[in-house]
Design an enzyme around this catalytic site. Structure first.
Site, PDB file in Angstrom:
ATOM      1  N   ASP A 104       1.065  -1.096  -0.099  1.00  0.00           N
ATOM      2  CA  ASP A 104       0.032  -0.111  -0.038  1.00  0.00           C
ATOM      3  C   ASP A 104       0.922   1.248  -0.147  1.00  0.00           C
ATOM      4  O   ASP A 104       1.380   1.774  -0.942  1.00  0.00           O
ATOM      5  CB  ASP A 104      -0.917  -0.266   1.240  1.00  0.00           C
ATOM      6  N   VAL A 154      -9.478  -3.513   0.429  1.00  0.00           N
ATOM      7  CA  VAL A 154      -9.965  -4.818   0.148  1.00  0.00           C
ATOM      8  C   VAL A 154      -9.759  -6.047   1.201  1.00  0.00           C
ATOM      9  O   VAL A 154      -8.850  -5.821   1.992  1.00  0.00           O
ATOM     10  CB  VAL A 154      -9.113  -5.380  -1.170  1.00  0.00           C
ATOM     11  N   ASP A 160      -7.223  -8.869   5.837  1.00  0.00           N
ATOM     12  CA  ASP A 160      -8.441  -8.772   6.798  1.00  0.00           C
ATOM     13  C   ASP A 160      -8.842  -7.214   6.817  1.00  0.00           C
ATOM     14  O   ASP A 160      -8.194  -6.397   6.549  1.00  0.00           O
ATOM     15  CB  ASP A 160      -7.591  -9.137   8.258  1.00  0.00           C
TER      16      ASP A 160
HETATM   17  P1  IMP Z   1       1.546  -0.516   3.660  1.00  0.00           P
HETATM   18  O1  IMP Z   1       2.770  -0.287   4.728  1.00  0.00           O
HETATM   19  O2  IMP Z   1       1.112   0.851   3.900  1.00  0.00           O
HETATM   20  O3  IMP Z   1       2.313  -0.732   2.511  1.00  0.00           O
HETATM   21  O4  IMP Z   1       0.785  -1.467   4.341  1.00  0.00           O
HETATM   22  C1  IMP Z   1       0.692  -2.901   4.141  1.00  0.00           C
HETATM   23  C2  IMP Z   1       0.038  -3.509   4.922  1.00  0.00           C
HETATM   24  O5  IMP Z   1      -0.967  -2.845   5.180  1.00  0.00           O
HETATM   25  C3  IMP Z   1      -0.391  -4.585   4.317  1.00  0.00           C
HETATM   26  O6  IMP Z   1       0.555  -5.945   4.365  1.00  0.00           O
HETATM   27  C4  IMP Z   1      -1.712  -5.149   4.806  1.00  0.00           C
HETATM   28  O7  IMP Z   1      -1.688  -5.887   6.076  1.00  0.00           O
HETATM   29  C5  IMP Z   1      -2.076  -3.849   5.197  1.00  0.00           C
HETATM   30  N1  IMP Z   1      -3.263  -3.129   4.144  1.00  0.00           N
HETATM   31  C6  IMP Z   1      -2.963  -2.221   3.341  1.00  0.00           C
HETATM   32  N2  IMP Z   1      -3.994  -1.994   2.573  1.00  0.00           N
HETATM   33  C7  IMP Z   1      -4.942  -2.977   2.850  1.00  0.00           C
HETATM   34  C8  IMP Z   1      -6.234  -3.355   2.283  1.00  0.00           C
HETATM   35  O8  IMP Z   1      -6.758  -2.785   1.293  1.00  0.00           O
HETATM   36  N3  IMP Z   1      -6.679  -4.492   2.539  1.00  0.00           N
HETATM   37  C9  IMP Z   1      -6.294  -5.060   3.970  1.00  0.00           C
HETATM   38  N4  IMP Z   1      -5.158  -4.870   4.356  1.00  0.00           N
HETATM   39  C10 IMP Z   1      -4.435  -3.889   3.985  1.00  0.00           C
HETATM   40 MG    MG Z   2      -3.181  -6.799   7.754  1.00  0.00          MG
END
Ligand code: IMP
Ligand code: MG
Length: 182
Positions: A104, A154, A160
């Protein structure tokens, strides 16, 4: 409570996901021939993806787990990353492939890659099922990716919301009112 009622729209069906996972498995099999493939799985969201992916890879490999937490019950990345569980094995001189469910903002993966690179792997690449590239804050190189997802939250196929919906066999968009429900 029926989980399916909380889903606004199915984004990727079980069949579409399986097809994509097999495709990724073929690419990885091609690229890692005669390399000792060491897969690192980031708990918990990517275990469903991992279990399908490794069965699409026709090479000897080993797996190890890591848990990093950047999300509480909220759907917004806090940017605060905490190492919850470390690897059991040494990755020095190994060809590491990090398997992720979704990238993300990239904050989680960026932190993880930095910490893993310091341990001296021979190579390190990332395979993610979903790429929410529109939300990226830090650039992280993704060698393998399944689907580009729009800027929506999602769930399903391991992903989750507040620890629920991981067991849905498809990936779907959660109804917005679920986020405000307590
Ligand atoms: P980041 O550090 O923002 O890239 O977040 C990564 C983590 O956020 C992922 O491994 C997920 O656990 C969670 N995450 C980000 N977007 C979503 C989503 O749309 N649905 C569920 N979990 C998400
Ligand atoms: Mg998660």
């Amino acid at each position: 409570m029926i989980m399916i009622e909380d889903i606004e729209k199915v984004l990727y069906t079980e069949e579409e996901i399986q097809k994509k996972v097999e495709e990724l498995g073929r690419l990885i099999t091609r690229d890692y021939e005669r390399k000792n493939l060491f897969i690192i799985n980031v708990l918990k969201g990517s275990v469903v993806f991992l279990s399908d992916l490794i069965r699409s890879i026709t090479l000897p490999l080993s797996i190890d787990f890591m848990a990093i937490s950047s999300y509480g019950p909220s759907t917004q990345s806090s940017g605060v990353v905490r190492l919850v569980k470390d690897l059991e094995e040494n990755i020095n001189d190994k060809n590491v492939l990090v398997v992720e469910d979704i990238v993300d903002t990239g904050l989680t993966l960026n932190y993880l890659l930095k910490s893993l690179k310091a341990r001296g792997p021979k190579s390190i690449e990332v395979c993610t099922l979903l790429d929410k590239s529109i939300r990226r804050i830090v650039d992280v190189p993704l060698a393998y990716k399944g689907f580009d997802v729009p800027d929506v939250f999602v769930v399903g196929y391991g992903l989750d919301y507040d620890q629920r919906y991981r067991n849905l066999p498809f990936i779907g968009i959660l109804r917005p009112e679920i986020f405000t429900r307590t």
